[in-house]
Each structure stands twice: as C-alpha cells, then as structure tokens.
Design a protein around this motif. Structure first.
Motif, PDB file in Angstrom:
ATOM      1  N   GLU A   1      -4.011  -7.596  -6.324  1.00 18.20           N
ATOM      2  CA  GLU A   1      -3.193  -7.522  -5.275  1.00 18.20           C
ATOM      3  C   GLU A   1      -1.678  -8.363  -5.161  1.00 18.20           C
ATOM      4  O   GLU A   1      -0.783  -7.943  -4.928  1.00 18.20           O
ATOM      5  CB  GLU A   1      -4.105  -8.306  -3.969  1.00 18.20           C
TER       6      GLU A   1
ATOM      7  N   LEU B   1      -0.292  -8.869  -8.033  1.00 18.09           N
ATOM      8  CA  LEU B   1       0.795  -8.160  -8.931  1.00 18.09           C
ATOM      9  C   LEU B   1       1.353  -7.010  -8.021  1.00 18.09           C
ATOM     10  O   LEU B   1       2.642  -6.838  -8.169  1.00 18.09           O
ATOM     11  CB  LEU B   1      -0.102  -7.551 -10.062  1.00 18.09           C
ATOM     12  N   SER B   2       0.361  -6.424  -7.147  1.00 15.28           N
ATOM     13  CA  SER B   2       1.014  -5.047  -6.292  1.00 15.28           C
ATOM     14  C   SER B   2       2.080  -5.889  -5.456  1.00 15.28           C
ATOM     15  O   SER B   2       3.164  -5.413  -5.204  1.00 15.28           O
ATOM     16  CB  SER B   2       0.082  -4.764  -5.625  1.00 15.28           C
ATOM     17  N   ARG B   3       1.830  -7.158  -4.991  1.00 12.49           N
ATOM     18  CA  ARG B   3       2.902  -7.750  -3.903  1.00 12.49           C
ATOM     19  C   ARG B   3       4.151  -8.023  -4.655  1.00 12.49           C
ATOM     20  O   ARG B   3       5.317  -8.133  -4.180  1.00 12.49           O
ATOM     21  CB  ARG B   3       2.274  -8.885  -3.219  1.00 12.49           C
TER      22      ARG B   3
END
Lengths: 114, 114
Positions: free
Chosen positions: B89, B91-93
């Motif tokens: 998550e 990394l996604s952010r």
DNA sequence: ACATCATTTCTATATTTATAGAATCATGAA
DNA sequence: TTCATGATTCTATAAATATAGAAATGATGT
C-alpha cells in the motif's frame, strides 16, 4: 499438469510498467517530469536535471515510453516529455487492487488496515 | 558541479520495490499470496500454483522479501510466505504522491481523481 | 547548401538478472 | 540415528539491462 501456460496480458503490462519504475534513474526522471507538469520538459533539460544524458538517457526514456508511463511530442527541434498521469494512477490502483480488493471473502479475522 | 551525487534513500527503496514487482513471475507470486491471506502459503504450494519451483523460486522470493513486499515465517519444516500489505500500500501511495501530490499549483484544469 | 543543435542509433563492454541441476542444510518423524 | 521432506546454496550458463563514445539523423536558422 502445468498451471502457468499463458500469463494474462494485464499482468504482462503491469510487470513491464513496474520494471520501468525499477530504477533510480528512471524514477528520478519520472519525478522530474511530474514536477514539470503537463507542458512537459525537453529531453536535454530533463537529462541535465537528473544527471543522465545522451544515449543512456534515450535508453531509459525508451523504457518509460514503451511502458506507457511517459509520452513525447516534438516541438521544434526538441522533444518534450510528460508523465502519462492516467497510466501511473492506473498502476497504483492495480497495486491496491492486488492487495486489498478481493480480500473481503478471504480474510479470517479483521484485517482492514493492519 | 554534480547534481546526482547521493540519491534519496526513499527513491532507492522505491526503485528496489518496483524492480521486485517488475517480473511476471514475481507478480504472479504476489497475487497468489494476496489470495492466500494473512496466514500465508508454504513455498512449495506457492511454487506449484504459479509454476515456478526450486532455486528459481527461492531467487524470486528473495527479491520480494528483501524489497519488503513479502514476509516469511517458519512453521515446522515449511516456510510460510505472506504479503506485507502495508508495504504494498505504501508503494502504491508513493506512486500516487509522485504523480498528483504537488500538482496543485501546476495543473491546468481539474485533475483530482480522474 | 551549410552550420548548429537536439536526439537517436550503432557498437562495444560491463554488470545484473534469470534459469536450472546438483549438492547441502534444516526440520520432523520412525 | 536414519530417513524423508522442504527449502536453500553452489555452480554454471544464458539472457537482459546498463553505460558510454562515436557516428548518424532530423530540425531550424542563416
């Protein structure tokens, strides 16, 4: 019995895009382009700023472009690069989806935000 | 004057993580682990399911683990793998932040959530 | 046409990553 | 201890990626 015959194209595309992001040089390039906004930045200036020039820069940009994360348009004798925002956002969503989307029926206890 | 002397560790970590995701095999592994939930999946079964076994599987897992995207714990003679959801998550952010965070003063039209 | 600038292609080399069989290590069971 | 299982390390080879200088291409101005 084989199970991994033909990978979904979705997965292939995502892997290509992640691989394109898997380098400090290219991540720097992307970051610089984000800050340049939608107008884009000529390759030369971009290269100066991130410390990568010439054929190496071309090489990295090629990967970002072919992964769909960066677009280019010619203006005079320069080529302007910009981030393909929708693509990057899509990739981010892919990551979230992989992690959290279908865990609704799979989780044994509570595990919504760790 | 050099400009790209020491890259931010944040960028280094992100690049490592993205590189770990930049392979169909590893993306399949991650996807399978997500569906396995927090209990995790033994390496052997994981490998059968995604079609990668032995030393090659070890090799791929090592990258995912050292990128912090997967964790392992021993249970008997097997080793259970699970996804490090918070990391993924994060990394996604990071990706979203790169793209959209500081575009508030830069964007020409509206572009908040596509 | 010519000179110049911006970028790419060509060519070569170095480094990293991928694949895979064999040997080894670690754990648990008989 | 001995055996079987699950996973890793070792070793070797193949393939992909990174770096970089030189030559070539494309665009513009004179």
């Amino acid at each position: 019995m084989k199970n991994a015959s033909a990978p979904l194209p979705e997965l292939t595309l995502a892997a290509t895009a992640f691989a394109a992001l898997g380098s400090e040089a290219r991540l720097s390039i992307l970051r610089r382009l984000v800050r340049a906004g939608p107008e884009g930045l000529p390759i030369g200036e971009l290269g100066e700023d991130v410390g990568v020039t010439g054929s190496v820069l071309t090489h990295h940009l090629k990967q970002l472009v072919s992964a769909g994360l960066v677009t280019q348009r010619r203006e005079g004798r320069r080529i302007l690069c910009s981030v393909a925002i929708a693509e990057v956002e899509g990739l981010s969503r892919f990551l979230i989806a992989e992690c959290c989307a279908d865990r609704l029926g799979t989780r044994p206890k509570g595990h919504t935000h760790d």
